[in-house]
Each structure stands twice: as structure tokens, then as C-alpha cells.
Design a protein around this motif. Structure first.
Motif, PDB file in Angstrom:
ATOM      1  N   ARG A  50       0.831  -1.218   0.000  1.00 21.87           N
ATOM      2  CA  ARG A  50       0.000   0.000   0.000  1.00 21.87           C
ATOM      3  C   ARG A  50       0.859   1.259   0.000  1.00 21.87           C
ATOM      4  O   ARG A  50       0.524   2.244  -0.662  1.00 21.87           O
ATOM      5  N   GLU A  51       1.942   1.257   0.745  1.00 23.53           N
ATOM      6  CA  GLU A  51       2.794   2.443   0.861  1.00 23.53           C
ATOM      7  C   GLU A  51       3.692   2.643  -0.356  1.00 23.53           C
ATOM      8  O   GLU A  51       4.033   3.769  -0.683  1.00 23.53           O
ATOM      9  N   ASN A  52       4.084   1.570  -1.021  1.00 20.08           N
ATOM     10  CA  ASN A  52       5.067   1.663  -2.096  1.00 20.08           C
ATOM     11  C   ASN A  52       4.524   1.373  -3.483  1.00 20.08           C
ATOM     12  O   ASN A  52       5.186   1.648  -4.476  1.00 20.08           O
ATOM     13  N   GLY A  53       3.336   0.800  -3.542  1.00 20.84           N
ATOM     14  CA  GLY A  53       2.745   0.464  -4.828  1.00 20.84           C
ATOM     15  C   GLY A  53       1.987   1.635  -5.422  1.00 20.84           C
ATOM     16  O   GLY A  53       1.759   2.659  -4.781  1.00 20.84           O
ATOM     17  N   LYS A  54       1.600   1.457  -6.657  1.00 22.73           N
ATOM     18  CA  LYS A  54       0.812   2.459  -7.371  1.00 22.73           C
ATOM     19  C   LYS A  54      -0.518   1.817  -7.744  1.00 22.73           C
ATOM     20  O   LYS A  54      -0.547   0.777  -8.396  1.00 22.73           O
ATOM     21  N   GLU A  55      -1.604   2.437  -7.327  1.00 26.90           N
ATOM     22  CA  GLU A  55      -2.923   1.912  -7.666  1.00 26.90           C
ATOM     23  C   GLU A  55      -3.189   2.135  -9.150  1.00 26.90           C
ATOM     24  O   GLU A  55      -2.899   3.199  -9.696  1.00 26.90           O
ATOM     25  N   ILE A  56      -3.691   1.109  -9.781  1.00 28.53           N
ATOM     26  CA  ILE A  56      -4.005   1.211 -11.201  1.00 28.53           C
ATOM     27  C   ILE A  56      -5.471   0.866 -11.428  1.00 28.53           C
ATOM     28  O   ILE A  56      -6.096   0.209 -10.608  1.00 28.53           O
ATOM     29  N   THR A  57      -5.991   1.310 -12.562  1.00 32.07           N
ATOM     30  CA  THR A  57      -7.370   0.985 -12.889  1.00 32.07           C
ATOM     31  C   THR A  57      -7.432  -0.424 -13.460  1.00 32.07           C
ATOM     32  O   THR A  57      -6.424  -0.947 -13.941  1.00 32.07           O
ATOM     33  N   ASN A  58      -8.624  -1.017 -13.434  1.00 32.09           N
ATOM     34  CA  ASN A  58      -8.738  -2.386 -13.936  1.00 32.09           C
ATOM     35  C   ASN A  58      -8.458  -2.467 -15.424  1.00 32.09           C
ATOM     36  O   ASN A  58      -8.067  -3.512 -15.920  1.00 32.09           O
ATOM     37  N   THR A  59      -8.588  -1.397 -16.172  1.00 33.71           N
ATOM     38  CA  THR A  59      -8.286  -1.447 -17.600  1.00 33.71           C
ATOM     39  C   THR A  59      -6.796  -1.598 -17.862  1.00 33.71           C
ATOM     40  O   THR A  59      -6.397  -2.020 -18.941  1.00 33.71           O
ATOM     41  N   GLU A  60      -5.963  -1.278 -16.887  1.00 32.65           N
ATOM     42  CA  GLU A  60      -4.516  -1.428 -17.038  1.00 32.65           C
ATOM     43  C   GLU A  60      -4.060  -2.880 -16.857  1.00 32.65           C
ATOM     44  O   GLU A  60      -2.986  -3.238 -17.295  1.00 32.65           O
ATOM     45  N   TRP A  61      -4.841  -3.696 -16.186  1.00 28.27           N
ATOM     46  CA  TRP A  61      -4.429  -5.076 -15.958  1.00 28.27           C
ATOM     47  C   TRP A  61      -5.396  -6.108 -16.515  1.00 28.27           C
ATOM     48  O   TRP A  61      -5.087  -7.286 -16.578  1.00 28.27           O
ATOM     49  N   SER A  62      -6.580  -5.675 -16.920  1.00 24.71           N
ATOM     50  CA  SER A  62      -7.577  -6.620 -17.395  1.00 24.71           C
ATOM     51  C   SER A  62      -7.823  -6.425 -18.885  1.00 24.71           C
ATOM     52  O   SER A  62      -7.851  -5.304 -19.371  1.00 24.71           O
ATOM     53  N   ASN A  63      -8.046  -7.518 -19.595  1.00 24.57           N
ATOM     54  CA  ASN A  63      -8.339  -7.403 -21.022  1.00 24.57           C
ATOM     55  C   ASN A  63      -9.839  -7.487 -21.293  1.00 24.57           C
ATOM     56  O   ASN A  63     -10.272  -7.472 -22.426  1.00 24.57           O
ATOM     57  N   SER A  64     -10.633  -7.594 -20.240  1.00 25.46           N
ATOM     58  CA  SER A  64     -12.092  -7.621 -20.413  1.00 25.46           C
ATOM     59  C   SER A  64     -12.659  -6.228 -20.174  1.00 25.46           C
ATOM     60  O   SER A  64     -12.118  -5.429 -19.437  1.00 25.46           O
ATOM     61  N   LEU A  65     -13.750  -5.943 -20.840  1.00 23.88           N
ATOM     62  CA  LEU A  65     -14.381  -4.611 -20.690  1.00 23.88           C
ATOM     63  C   LEU A  65     -15.519  -4.644 -19.737  1.00 23.88           C
ATOM     64  O   LEU A  65     -16.323  -5.404 -19.636  1.00 23.88           O
TER      65      LEU A  65
END
Length: 65
Positions: A50-65
Motif C-alpha cells: 500500500r505504501e510503495n505500490g501504485k494503484e491502477i485501474t482495472n483497464t490497465e491489468w484486465s483485457n475484459s471490458l
């Protein structure tokens, strides 16, 4: 199986190495605080993410819409 952060098999040092070696790129962790093992304790891994990571949106890691 859900990683709760309390299992001593993964330490912060091991996690850093996995990231450096590009063996792990993403983590799916709970959004709430207080997540840990059965007794509520954790070894600090989830807090480190949580302190060192970067939150990303699901579109950045998922190939489903």
C-alpha cells in the motif's frame, strides 16, 4: 486462496526481490484496513504494498471490458 499478509512465507525482502526480478507485477489486495491473518496480524507485506505500490485501474491489468 487469499493472501492475508500474515503468512511468513512472503517477507518484504522476498517481495522486493520478486519485483526486482520481474517475477511479480500486480497485487490484488483488499481496500479495507485491518486485513490480516485469522488473528488480525500481518507481517507488514500488505502495508508495504500500500505504501510503495501504485494503484491502477482495472483497464490497465484486465483485457475484459
Amino acid at each position: 486462496m487469499i493472501f492475508s499478509g500474515s503468512d511468513p512465507i512472503l517477507t518484504i525482502e522476498k517481495l522486493k526481490k520478486l519485483i526486482t526480478d520481474k517475477e511479480v507485477k500486480y497485487f490484488l489486495i483488499p481496500s479495507g484496513r485491518g486485513f490480516g491473518g485469522p488473528d488480525g496480524r500481518s507481517n507488514g507485506v500488505i502495508e508495504w504494498i500500500r505504501e510503495n505500490g501504485k494503484e491502477i485501474t482495472n483497464t490497465e491489468w484486465s483485457n475484459s471490458l
